[in-house]
Scaffold this active site. Structure first.
Site, PDB file in Angstrom:
ATOM      1  N   ASP A  18       0.833  -1.207   0.000  1.00  0.00           N
ATOM      2  CA  ASP A  18       0.000   0.000   0.000  1.00  0.00           C
ATOM      3  C   ASP A  18       0.872   1.263   0.000  1.00  0.00           C
ATOM      4  O   ASP A  18       1.964   1.265   0.564  1.00  0.00           O
ATOM      5  CB  ASP A  18      -0.898  -0.025   1.247  1.00  0.00           C
ATOM      6  N   GLY A  21       0.202   5.454  -4.403  1.00  0.00           N
ATOM      7  CA  GLY A  21      -0.381   6.746  -4.787  1.00  0.00           C
ATOM      8  C   GLY A  21       0.206   7.884  -3.969  1.00  0.00           C
ATOM      9  O   GLY A  21       0.571   8.934  -4.507  1.00  0.00           O
ATOM     10  N   ARG A  22       0.307   7.672  -2.656  1.00  0.00           N
ATOM     11  CA  ARG A  22       0.845   8.730  -1.776  1.00  0.00           C
ATOM     12  C   ARG A  22       2.315   8.998  -2.082  1.00  0.00           C
ATOM     13  O   ARG A  22       2.779  10.130  -2.030  1.00  0.00           O
ATOM     14  CB  ARG A  22       0.663   8.329  -0.299  1.00  0.00           C
ATOM     15  N   ASN A  66     -10.498  -3.028  -6.574  1.00  0.00           N
ATOM     16  CA  ASN A  66      -9.691  -2.041  -7.316  1.00  0.00           C
ATOM     17  C   ASN A  66     -10.298  -1.663  -8.677  1.00  0.00           C
ATOM     18  O   ASN A  66      -9.903  -0.664  -9.278  1.00  0.00           O
ATOM     19  CB  ASN A  66      -8.247  -2.539  -7.526  1.00  0.00           C
TER      20      ASN A  66
HETATM   21  C1  FPP Z   1      -1.813   0.255  -3.317  1.00  0.00           C
HETATM   22  O1  FPP Z   1      -1.355   1.574  -3.434  1.00  0.00           O
HETATM   23  C2  FPP Z   1      -1.299  -0.577  -4.369  1.00  0.00           C
HETATM   24  C3  FPP Z   1      -2.055  -1.162  -5.335  1.00  0.00           C
HETATM   25  C4  FPP Z   1      -3.498  -1.008  -5.464  1.00  0.00           C
HETATM   26  C5  FPP Z   1      -1.475  -2.001  -6.370  1.00  0.00           C
HETATM   27  C6  FPP Z   1      -0.193  -2.703  -6.054  1.00  0.00           C
HETATM   28  C7  FPP Z   1       0.456  -2.981  -7.321  1.00  0.00           C
HETATM   29  C8  FPP Z   1       1.783  -2.943  -7.581  1.00  0.00           C
HETATM   30  C9  FPP Z   1       2.813  -2.728  -6.561  1.00  0.00           C
HETATM   31  C10 FPP Z   1       2.273  -3.128  -8.964  1.00  0.00           C
HETATM   32  C11 FPP Z   1       1.820  -4.362  -9.682  1.00  0.00           C
HETATM   33  C12 FPP Z   1       2.078  -5.653  -8.969  1.00  0.00           C
HETATM   34  C13 FPP Z   1       2.699  -6.733  -9.491  1.00  0.00           C
HETATM   35  C14 FPP Z   1       2.736  -8.029  -8.731  1.00  0.00           C
HETATM   36  C15 FPP Z   1       3.378  -6.693 -10.773  1.00  0.00           C
HETATM   37  P1  FPP Z   1      -2.442   2.736  -3.540  1.00  0.00           P
HETATM   38  O2  FPP Z   1      -2.578   3.088  -4.981  1.00  0.00           O
HETATM   39  O3  FPP Z   1      -3.705   2.329  -2.879  1.00  0.00           O
HETATM   40  O4  FPP Z   1      -1.723   3.861  -2.750  1.00  0.00           O
HETATM   41  P2  FPP Z   1      -2.426   5.035  -1.918  1.00  0.00           P
HETATM   42  O5  FPP Z   1      -3.195   4.375  -0.822  1.00  0.00           O
HETATM   43  O6  FPP Z   1      -1.256   5.817  -1.408  1.00  0.00           O
HETATM   44  O7  FPP Z   1      -3.271   5.816  -2.879  1.00  0.00           O
END
Ligand code: FPP
Length: 247
Positions: A18, A21-22, A66
């Site tokens: 997680d 985005g941040r 998602n």
């Molecule tokens: C959460 O960060 C992350 C995700 C929803 C996706 C995770 C995916 C990856 C790391 C890349 C793809 C994975 C593989 C296995 C190739 P967020 O976007 O919710 O962050 P935020 O809470 O700060 O907005």
């Protein structure tokens, strides 16, 4: 001479990645830049886990919720998964990594489904770390699918309803054959499970790390493993020293 107690290592580590985005926002970058940086940490985490002789590493790559993100972001995340498998599959295979995918495969694009199948088929016989990619995964959805399968088996007479046990459920969920996670790590400071491995994490230890996923390096991974090593896992019982004093 005092001997150091051996560090207890988890057999299975599951990670909620997680904070992409941040991480991007803090740098004035688009969210995709955070996800892209996150993919590099995925590669590093697999290697760190393999070096630490962890048997299973499960990564929450895309949840069934998602899909509610903006269309462009969903499309970018799909692109990154394609990119990761195309770029890294040969190398992961060479490194003896066995890939498994959990989650619902019905509604995903055919080319992604084919890539996920290829990753599993090609690495099936590998004997190193098992990388479990949770893609289009939601624990409630997984349990609903399992309940349906069990109900069908009862209806057809293959299972007697009275004999349904925890083992029956475990054998019908996506992680059948995979041990439950000993340790669940979540980055970014959020402290919740977000529909991840609800059944399997019943006795997992949780380590919530303040760092954002694109900053989760080898040292951060080892910090989480060390924290796990300090935990006293009792699985609902009492610890051995307490038993000894009869308390
Ligand atoms: C959460 O960060 C992350 C995700 C929803 C996706 C995770 C995916 C990856 C790391 C890349 C793809 C994975 C593989 C296995 C190739 P967020 O976007 O919710 O962050 P935020 O809470 O700060 O907005």
């Amino acid at each position: 001479m005092r001997s150091e107690a051996p560090i207890i290592m988890p057999r299975h580590v599951a990670i909620i990645m997680d904070g992409n985005g941040r991480w991007a926002k803090a740098r004035g970058l688009p969210r995709t830049a955070g996800h892209r940086a996150g993919v590099e940490r995925v590669r590093e985490a697999v290697r760190t886990a393999a070096e630490a002789e962890i048997d299973y590493l499960t990564l929450f790559a895309f949840s069934s919720e998602n899909w509610n993100r903006p269309e462009q972001e969903v499309s970018d995340l799909m692109g990154l998964l394609r990119f990761f498998i195309r770029r890294d599959l040969a190398e992961l295979h060479r490194e003896n990594v066995c890939i498994k995918v959990i989650g619902c495969r019905h509604k995903i694009q055919p080319d992604i489904r084919a890539l996920l199948n290829e990753a599993e088929d090609r690495t099936r016989g590998n004997t190193g770390i098992t990388l479990v990619i949770a893609f289009n995964y939601g624990a409630r959805d997984e349990l609903v699918r399992a309940v349906r399968q069990i109900a069908e088996a009862v209806q057809s007479g293959d299972i007697d309803a009275g004999s349904i046990s925890e083992e029956t459920v475990s054998a019908h969920i996506d992680t059948a054959g995979i041990p439950d996670p000993d340790l669940v790590i979540r980055t970014s400071g959020e402290q919740r499970l977000s529909n991840f491995l609800l059944w399997q994490a019943a006795y997992s230890e949780f380590v919530f790390m303040p760092c954002l996923w694109p900053d989760f390096d080898r040292a951060a991974f080892h910090d989480a493993l060390n924290e796990f090593g300090r935990r006293d896992r009792r699985f609902g019982a009492v610890s051995a020293p307490d038993l000894a004093v009869g308390s």
